[in-house]
Design a protein around this motif. Sequence first.
Motif, mmCIF file in Angstrom:
data_model
loop_
_atom_site.group_PDB
_atom_site.id
_atom_site.type_symbol
_atom_site.label_atom_id
_atom_site.label_comp_id
_atom_site.label_asym_id
_atom_site.label_seq_id
_atom_site.Cartn_x
_atom_site.Cartn_y
_atom_site.Cartn_z
ATOM 1 N N SER A 13 0.923 -1.378 0.042
ATOM 2 C CA SER A 13 0.001 0.101 -0.020
ATOM 3 C C SER A 13 0.884 1.327 0.073
ATOM 4 O O SER A 13 0.608 2.175 -0.516
ATOM 5 C CB SER A 13 -1.097 0.089 1.185
ATOM 6 O OG SER A 13 -1.985 -1.111 1.194
ATOM 7 N N LEU A 39 -6.509 1.744 -2.000
ATOM 8 C CA LEU A 39 -5.557 2.931 -1.575
ATOM 9 C C LEU A 39 -6.249 4.014 -0.774
ATOM 10 O O LEU A 39 -5.564 4.614 0.023
ATOM 11 C CB LEU A 39 -5.025 3.243 -3.032
ATOM 12 C CG LEU A 39 -3.709 4.220 -2.646
ATOM 13 C CD1 LEU A 39 -2.605 3.496 -1.490
ATOM 14 C CD2 LEU A 39 -3.004 4.422 -3.964
ATOM 15 N N TRP A 42 -7.002 3.015 2.754
ATOM 16 C CA TRP A 42 -5.774 2.824 3.248
ATOM 17 C C TRP A 42 -5.159 4.151 3.633
ATOM 18 O O TRP A 42 -4.688 4.325 4.983
ATOM 19 C CB TRP A 42 -4.762 1.988 2.440
ATOM 20 C CG TRP A 42 -3.495 1.580 3.238
ATOM 21 C CD1 TRP A 42 -3.264 0.739 4.069
ATOM 22 C CD2 TRP A 42 -2.165 2.266 3.333
ATOM 23 N NE1 TRP A 42 -1.899 0.752 4.470
ATOM 24 C CE2 TRP A 42 -1.453 1.796 4.079
ATOM 25 C CE3 TRP A 42 -1.680 3.366 2.438
ATOM 26 C CZ2 TRP A 42 -0.083 2.142 4.194
ATOM 27 C CZ3 TRP A 42 -0.510 3.838 2.602
ATOM 28 C CH2 TRP A 42 0.447 3.271 3.536
#
Length: 128
Positions: A13, A39, A42
């Motif tokens: 990530s 993403l 995250w």
Amino acid sequence: EDDYIGSGDWISSYKALEKFSIKFGTTKVPPNAEVDCDLSAWTNEMHRTLSNFAKGELCELSFQQIEKLILIGFCTDRADLPNLSRSDVIWLKRFFELRRYKDLFGDCHVTSDFPGLVEWIQQQKKLF
């Protein structure tokens, strides 16, 4: 010092965010970005975690993970996060360790069982 960088998922990530920041000039990933939608989630989680860290709350990220995020501009891209330097992160991590020690043991008389914290306290005393 903690040498833990993170799981493969964290590193993957992070690398995706690093590529995104190079391409778009920011680490702010919009929810509808033309990248893996994970993403965005995250980066939101990293934002929450760093925000908690800046408030002195428990942080599950290692020093190296925080440093990596700082180096790619994660904090400077978000007005509500302090623009932390590497030395700020080290200082804050030790300060929060001392607070946790006090919460556990009721004082700040750190024993030799915590050599890194003892050394940091001695350095702080020399500064003041």
